[in-house]
Design a protein around this motif. Structure first.
Motif, PDB file in Angstrom:
ATOM      1  N   GLU A 135      39.183  -4.927  -6.940  1.00  0.00           N
ATOM      2  CA  GLU A 135      39.079  -5.695  -8.175  1.00  0.00           C
ATOM      3  C   GLU A 135      40.007  -5.123  -9.244  1.00  0.00           C
ATOM      4  OE1 GLU A 135      37.782  -8.309 -11.233  1.00  0.00           O
ATOM      5  OE2 GLU A 135      37.682  -8.419  -9.054  1.00  0.00           O
ATOM      6  N   ARG A 179      41.186 -16.444 -11.615  1.00  0.00           N
ATOM      7  CA  ARG A 179      40.217 -16.277 -10.524  1.00  0.00           C
ATOM      8  C   ARG A 179      39.846 -17.636  -9.936  1.00  0.00           C
ATOM      9  NH1 ARG A 179      37.447 -11.622  -9.675  1.00  0.00           N
ATOM     10  NH2 ARG A 179      37.509 -11.003 -11.859  1.00  0.00           N
ATOM     11  N   VAL A 183      40.547 -19.042  -6.020  1.00  0.00           N
ATOM     12  CA  VAL A 183      39.521 -19.619  -5.143  1.00  0.00           C
ATOM     13  C   VAL A 183      39.888 -21.061  -4.788  1.00  0.00           C
ATOM     14  CG1 VAL A 183      37.094 -20.263  -4.943  1.00  0.00           C
ATOM     15  CG2 VAL A 183      37.712 -18.127  -6.074  1.00  0.00           C
ATOM     16  N   VAL A 197      42.027 -12.943  -2.359  1.00  0.00           N
ATOM     17  CA  VAL A 197      40.703 -12.358  -2.570  1.00  0.00           C
ATOM     18  C   VAL A 197      40.808 -10.864  -2.294  1.00  0.00           C
ATOM     19  CG1 VAL A 197      38.289 -12.338  -1.830  1.00  0.00           C
ATOM     20  CG2 VAL A 197      39.569 -14.490  -1.839  1.00  0.00           C
ATOM     21  N   ARG A 201      36.259  -6.994  -1.576  1.00  0.00           N
ATOM     22  CA  ARG A 201      35.282  -8.068  -1.760  1.00  0.00           C
ATOM     23  C   ARG A 201      34.955  -8.724  -0.414  1.00  0.00           C
ATOM     24  NH1 ARG A 201      33.887 -11.033  -6.424  1.00  0.00           N
ATOM     25  NH2 ARG A 201      34.828  -9.265  -7.509  1.00  0.00           N
ATOM     26  N   LEU A 228      32.637 -15.528  -6.554  1.00  0.00           N
ATOM     27  CA  LEU A 228      33.901 -15.535  -7.301  1.00  0.00           C
ATOM     28  C   LEU A 228      33.911 -16.628  -8.361  1.00  0.00           C
ATOM     29  CD1 LEU A 228      36.344 -14.966  -4.310  1.00  0.00           C
ATOM     30  CD2 LEU A 228      35.850 -13.335  -6.138  1.00  0.00           C
ATOM     31  N   GLU A 231      31.898 -15.572 -11.402  1.00  0.00           N
ATOM     32  CA  GLU A 231      32.654 -14.692 -12.293  1.00  0.00           C
ATOM     33  C   GLU A 231      33.658 -15.487 -13.120  1.00  0.00           C
ATOM     34  OE1 GLU A 231      34.295 -11.396 -10.153  1.00  0.00           O
ATOM     35  OE2 GLU A 231      32.426 -11.028  -9.080  1.00  0.00           O
TER      36      GLU A 231
END
Length: 307
Positions: A135, A179, A183, A197, A201, A228, A231
């Motif tokens: 991260e 982010r 995704v 990714v 994770r 994800l 977040e």
């Protein structure tokens, strides 16, 4: 006289050749990011529209250089482009019709010059991208590449003078937006050999790269993608503070930018398994309602701005 011609007048674009240069860039932006051109035309003051178009066109040309061809050729092209843009900005002149609008807009909005140079200096981070181990690696990418790129256009919408608080709010927004993009564009990125990714994770959820590449709609994969998106949602919700930091007449556009990201996140969450095969898009009725609502707000703000 049409709104685009009035916008060029309001932005101080008088010379016929320069007006034609801006016009070509408007056509380019309309072709590859029609929603940006439409939203800018409806939700921004006329005096701001050509400058946003010039900034968006510059970003498109830079991204094309970074994304086209073998790595060695991209690296050479990016270095050449950086030298050309830097020299043109320093001298205040260029023979490149693709750069003339940028120079005019940077003269009208000096903050744009610094943001362009920041973005060019950060371009190598994308050229060298091989994925994230942690991260922390992702957050360094946001600081080193995503934020400088976003600020090229965002700086034109921000407050006059000190933009430090505004930049911090934009950083929160771009964290959530980047982010979400990673995704939402997972299938496309994997097809191009990019895993976006963080690897730790994947390990935490017991998911392998092969699971994603083979579009295995497993509970662990859905848990990974859902986490994800959670977040991204939290960052985008917190980023709404950016709206209060921009001039009132720019708030409809900024609300629209944030709102489209929230709608995209909702669409992605509607079918997590589908993200392994394709990207999600906001529902058109919801997007049109958002645009119409912000257009009415813009009209009210514009009336106040003229008083």
């Amino acid at each position: 006289m049409g709104r685009w011609e009035r916008a060029l007048d309001a932005a101080g674009v008088r010379e016929a050749g320069l007006r034609a240069d801006y016009g070509r860039q408007r056509q380019q932006v309309t072709r590859y990011r029609r929603e940006v051109a439409v939203a800018a035309g409806l939700l921004l003051p006329e005096r701001t529209v050509p400058h946003v178009i010039a900034a968006a066109a510059f970003m498109h040309r830079t991204d094309t250089l970074l994304d086209s061809g073998p790595l060695a050729e991209r690296r050479t092209a990016a270095a050449r482009w950086q030298r050309e843009v830097t020299r043109s900005l320093a001298e205040g002149r260029t023979d490149d019709p693709e750069l003339r609008p940028l120079l005019h807009s940077a003269a009208a909005h000096p903050v744009l010059r610094d943001r362009v140079l920041d973005h060019l200096a950060a371009a190598e981070a994308d050229l060298d991208f091989t994925g994230f181990d942690t991260e922390e690696d992702y957050q360094r990418y946001v600081d080193g590449y995503s934020l400088p790129g976003f600020m090229v256009v965002a700086a034109l919408l921000g407050p006059d003078g000190d933009q430090s608080a505004y930049r911090a709010a934009c950083r929160t927004f771009i964290d959530g937006s980047q982010r979400l993009d990673f995704v939402n564009d997972l299938a496309e990125d994997l097809a191009e050999g990019r895993l976006t990714v963080p690897r730790d994770r994947l390990e935490r959820h017991g998911v392998t790269r092969s699971d994603l590449e083979q579009a295995r709609d497993l509970p662990t994969v859905r848990e990974l993608l859902g986490g994800l998106l959670d977040e991204a949602d939290r960052a985008l919700a917190e980023a709404r503070t950016v709206i209060g930091l921009v001039p009132a007449v720019h708030r409809p556009m900024v609300r629209c930018i944030v709102g489209v990201e929230r709608l995209t996140g909702a669409a992605a969450r509607d079918d997590l398994g589908a993200l392994l095969r394709r990207s999600a898009s906001p529902a058109k009725p919801a997007a049109l309602r958002l645009l119409a609502r912000e257009y009415l707000r813009f009209r009210r703000a514009a009336r106040q701005d003229r008083r």
